[in-house]
Design an enzyme around this catalytic site. Structure first.
Site, PDB file in Angstrom:
ATOM      1  N   ASP A  82       0.861  -1.178   0.000  1.00 43.92           N
ATOM      2  CA  ASP A  82       0.000   0.000   0.000  1.00 43.92           C
ATOM      3  C   ASP A  82       0.899   1.230   0.000  1.00 43.92           C
ATOM      4  O   ASP A  82       2.098   1.132   0.264  1.00 43.92           O
ATOM      5  CB  ASP A  82      -0.899  -0.011   1.254  1.00 43.92           C
ATOM      6  CG  ASP A  82      -1.767   1.239   1.351  1.00 43.92           C
ATOM      7  OD1 ASP A  82      -2.380   1.616   0.332  1.00 43.92           O
ATOM      8  OD2 ASP A  82      -1.814   1.866   2.431  1.00 43.92           O
ATOM      9  N   SER A  83       0.294   2.385  -0.255  1.00 46.82           N
ATOM     10  CA  SER A  83       1.044   3.632  -0.212  1.00 46.82           C
ATOM     11  C   SER A  83       1.512   3.959   1.208  1.00 46.82           C
ATOM     12  O   SER A  83       2.393   4.787   1.387  1.00 46.82           O
ATOM     13  CB  SER A  83       0.155   4.764  -0.724  1.00 46.82           C
ATOM     14  OG  SER A  83      -1.056   4.795   0.013  1.00 46.82           O
TER      15      SER A  83
ATOM     16  N   TYR B 206      -0.507   8.528  -2.358  1.00 43.37           N
ATOM     17  CA  TYR B 206      -0.558   8.258  -3.796  1.00 43.37           C
ATOM     18  C   TYR B 206      -1.806   8.921  -4.409  1.00 43.37           C
ATOM     19  O   TYR B 206      -1.858   9.158  -5.612  1.00 43.37           O
ATOM     20  CB  TYR B 206      -0.646   6.754  -4.075  1.00 43.37           C
ATOM     21  CG  TYR B 206       0.632   5.933  -3.881  1.00 43.37           C
ATOM     22  CD1 TYR B 206       1.778   6.469  -3.300  1.00 43.37           C
ATOM     23  CD2 TYR B 206       0.671   4.611  -4.295  1.00 43.37           C
ATOM     24  CE1 TYR B 206       2.928   5.691  -3.134  1.00 43.37           C
ATOM     25  CE2 TYR B 206       1.817   3.829  -4.143  1.00 43.37           C
ATOM     26  CZ  TYR B 206       2.948   4.383  -3.551  1.00 43.37           C
ATOM     27  OH  TYR B 206       4.066   3.605  -3.396  1.00 43.37           O
ATOM     28  N   GLY B 207      -2.804   9.162  -3.565  1.00 43.98           N
ATOM     29  CA  GLY B 207      -4.131   9.572  -4.043  1.00 43.98           C
ATOM     30  C   GLY B 207      -4.182  10.868  -4.814  1.00 43.98           C
ATOM     31  O   GLY B 207      -5.109  11.113  -5.582  1.00 43.98           O
TER      32      GLY B 207
ATOM     33  N   CYS C 193      -3.749  -0.857  -2.013  1.00 46.21           N
ATOM     34  CA  CYS C 193      -4.037   0.562  -2.230  1.00 46.21           C
ATOM     35  C   CYS C 193      -5.015   0.701  -3.398  1.00 46.21           C
ATOM     36  O   CYS C 193      -4.742   0.219  -4.504  1.00 46.21           O
ATOM     37  CB  CYS C 193      -2.729   1.277  -2.546  1.00 46.21           C
ATOM     38  SG  CYS C 193      -2.924   3.026  -2.894  1.00 46.21           S
ATOM     39  N   ASN C 194      -6.124   1.377  -3.157  1.00 41.58           N
ATOM     40  CA  ASN C 194      -7.121   1.565  -4.214  1.00 41.58           C
ATOM     41  C   ASN C 194      -6.558   2.418  -5.345  1.00 41.58           C
ATOM     42  O   ASN C 194      -6.807   2.144  -6.517  1.00 41.58           O
ATOM     43  CB  ASN C 194      -8.375   2.239  -3.650  1.00 41.58           C
ATOM     44  CG  ASN C 194      -9.178   1.327  -2.766  1.00 41.58           C
ATOM     45  OD1 ASN C 194     -10.234   0.857  -3.131  1.00 41.58           O
ATOM     46  ND2 ASN C 194      -8.670   1.047  -1.569  1.00 41.58           N
ATOM     47  N   THR C 195      -5.807   3.446  -4.991  1.00 38.82           N
ATOM     48  CA  THR C 195      -5.250   4.331  -6.018  1.00 38.82           C
ATOM     49  C   THR C 195      -4.292   3.543  -6.913  1.00 38.82           C
ATOM     50  O   THR C 195      -4.356   3.629  -8.144  1.00 38.82           O
ATOM     51  CB  THR C 195      -4.512   5.519  -5.363  1.00 38.82           C
ATOM     52  OG1 THR C 195      -5.376   6.129  -4.399  1.00 38.82           O
ATOM     53  CG2 THR C 195      -4.091   6.545  -6.381  1.00 38.82           C
TER      54      THR C 195
ATOM     55  N   GLU D  90      -6.431   9.553   9.621  1.00 36.36           N
ATOM     56  CA  GLU D  90      -5.083   9.467  10.209  1.00 36.36           C
ATOM     57  C   GLU D  90      -4.995  10.297  11.490  1.00 36.36           C
ATOM     58  O   GLU D  90      -4.233   9.984  12.389  1.00 36.36           O
ATOM     59  CB  GLU D  90      -4.035   9.885   9.182  1.00 36.36           C
ATOM     60  CG  GLU D  90      -4.052   8.916   8.007  1.00 36.36           C
ATOM     61  CD  GLU D  90      -2.722   8.615   7.371  1.00 36.36           C
ATOM     62  OE1 GLU D  90      -1.736   9.298   7.683  1.00 36.36           O
ATOM     63  OE2 GLU D  90      -2.680   7.686   6.537  1.00 36.36           O
TER      64      GLU D  90
ATOM     65  N   CYS E  23     -11.307   3.118  -0.684  1.00 37.39           N
ATOM     66  CA  CYS E  23     -10.015   3.608  -0.176  1.00 37.39           C
ATOM     67  C   CYS E  23      -9.695   2.821   1.084  1.00 37.39           C
ATOM     68  O   CYS E  23     -10.604   2.485   1.859  1.00 37.39           O
ATOM     69  CB  CYS E  23     -10.127   5.105   0.136  1.00 37.39           C
ATOM     70  SG  CYS E  23      -8.665   5.793   0.933  1.00 37.39           S
ATOM     71  N   THR E  24      -8.406   2.535   1.264  1.00 39.14           N
ATOM     72  CA  THR E  24      -7.980   1.745   2.427  1.00 39.14           C
ATOM     73  C   THR E  24      -8.478   2.306   3.759  1.00 39.14           C
ATOM     74  O   THR E  24      -8.688   1.564   4.713  1.00 39.14           O
ATOM     75  CB  THR E  24      -6.440   1.724   2.490  1.00 39.14           C
ATOM     76  OG1 THR E  24      -5.958   3.067   2.311  1.00 39.14           O
ATOM     77  CG2 THR E  24      -5.856   0.810   1.433  1.00 39.14           C
ATOM     78  N   HIS E  25      -8.606   3.634   3.825  1.00 41.10           N
ATOM     79  CA  HIS E  25      -8.915   4.276   5.101  1.00 41.10           C
ATOM     80  C   HIS E  25     -10.397   4.259   5.473  1.00 41.10           C
ATOM     81  O   HIS E  25     -10.758   4.415   6.626  1.00 41.10           O
ATOM     82  CB  HIS E  25      -8.457   5.730   5.070  1.00 41.10           C
ATOM     83  CG  HIS E  25      -6.972   5.902   5.114  1.00 41.10           C
ATOM     84  ND1 HIS E  25      -6.139   5.300   4.201  1.00 41.10           N
ATOM     85  CD2 HIS E  25      -6.171   6.602   5.962  1.00 41.10           C
ATOM     86  CE1 HIS E  25      -4.878   5.627   4.487  1.00 41.10           C
ATOM     87  NE2 HIS E  25      -4.887   6.411   5.550  1.00 41.10           N
TER      88      HIS E  25
HETATM   89  N1  DGL Z   1      -4.053   3.905   0.197  1.00 40.31           N
HETATM   90  C1  DGL Z   1      -4.682   4.973  -0.546  1.00 40.31           C
HETATM   91  C2  DGL Z   1      -5.915   4.398  -1.286  1.00 40.31           C
HETATM   92  O1  DGL Z   1      -6.470   3.378  -0.912  1.00 40.31           O
HETATM   93  C3  DGL Z   1      -5.069   6.134   0.339  1.00 40.31           C
HETATM   94  C4  DGL Z   1      -3.882   6.935   0.807  1.00 40.31           C
HETATM   95  C5  DGL Z   1      -3.136   7.605  -0.324  1.00 40.31           C
HETATM   96  O2  DGL Z   1      -3.651   8.581  -0.917  1.00 40.31           O
HETATM   97  O3  DGL Z   1      -2.045   7.147  -0.619  1.00 40.31           O
HETATM   98  O4  DGL Z   1      -6.329   4.960  -2.251  1.00 40.31           O
END
Ligand code: DGL
Length: 268
Positions: A10-11, A42-43, A73-75, A152, A184-186
């Site tokens: 993941d990012s 990464y987003g 990571c979704n992005t 976060e 998104c992971t969060h």
């Molecule tokens: N992990 C990223 C996602 O799932 C979120 C955090 C980022 O922007 O890197 O898109």
């Protein structure tokens, strides 16, 4: 091969929601996790940069003799999968198709919403994947870039977070969605706050859980499930930022025991 680990990247720390879901569903599997904490987020970055970073992240994990690569990571999943599949010799899965499939299974009205980073939503990957299912007639996609910093910060049930969620979800509600993909992971950490803001019968799709189900099905299809009873996790990051333990614990649901820092750019 059955003895190999599942590599997850993941990012940053958000992908620990996927580790948590995989550990829960597949306790016998060992996971090696890499979080690119030095280069997060990464987003908001360009697809070219996200693909380059993803290849470096994957290269590190492939060096750890993994049997399967999961892009948590979704992005990164939204733009990097074709390049990663060309490069990796192990099966590669992202979080987008598993999440879209679950949404397609649960929607009744066929109107599905998706929220994610600007990068994820701009890529159109969720929209394309959702529309490939017959049960989905319309997709309403909304970038929600303020949510990652709120999570976060630990403001999971804060009134500011509720206000932000209300603002972001109003257009989705007025379009009549009955299912919302947390792209998104969060966002799985915001389920409680979202349940206060959304109308009651909107179903939330947690792409981390859907991805764990997909991982199990790939392991079975390839016949590479571990026969261990308890797997082990190992964690690598490219930086140990301030408050790392506190934030990481929020995603994993328990303390991250031992974390090793590695150099980005020398991921060999
Ligand atoms: N992990 C990223 C996602 O799932 C979120 C955090 C980022 O922007 O890197 O898109």
């Amino acid at each position: 091969m059955n003895k190999g680990k599942i590599g997850i990247f993941d990012s940053g720390v958000g992908g620990l929601t996927v580790v948590r879901a995989v550990n829960k569903l597949l306790p016998g599997e060992s996971v090696v996790y890499f979080g690119d904490t030095a280069r997060v987020p990464y987003g908001s970055k360009s697809p070219e940069t996200v693909i380059r970073f993803s290849m470096e992240d994957a290269e590190f994990l492939i060096g750890k003799e993994i049997k399967l690569l999961v892009v948590a990571c979704n992005t990164a999943s939204s733009v990097s999968l074709p390049a990663l599949r060309e490069f990796a010799e192990v099966p590669v899965t992202g979080v987008i198709i598993p999440g879209a499939r679950t949404a397609a299974e649960v929607t009744k009205s066929g109107v599905v919403g998706v929220i994610g980073t600007l990068g994820t939503i701009s890529s159109g990957a969720y929209q394309k994947s959702l529309k490939s299912f017959d049960s989905v007639s319309r997709v309403i996609a909304q970038p929600t870039p303020l949510l990652v910093p709120l999570v976060e910060e630990g403001w999971l049930d804060h009134r500011i977070t509720e206000m932000v969620l209300r603002e972001y979800t109003a257009p989705l509600i007025s379009e009549g969605i009955d299912t919302l993909v947390l792209g998104c992971t969060h966002y799985p950490l915001l389920k409680n706050a979202l349940s206060k803001v959304l109308v009651e019968d909107i179903r939330l799709v947690d792409s981390a859980e859907s991805t764990a189900v997909e991982v199990a099905s790939i392991l079975d299809r390839k016949d590479i499930r571990s026969d261990n009873i308890h797997g082990e996790n190992s964690f690598y990051v490219s930086d140990i930022p301030l408050k790392f333990q506190e934030i990481a614990q929020r995603f994993l649901g328990k303390a991250v025991p031992l974390v090793t820092q590695i150099e980005v750019g020398e991921l060999h």
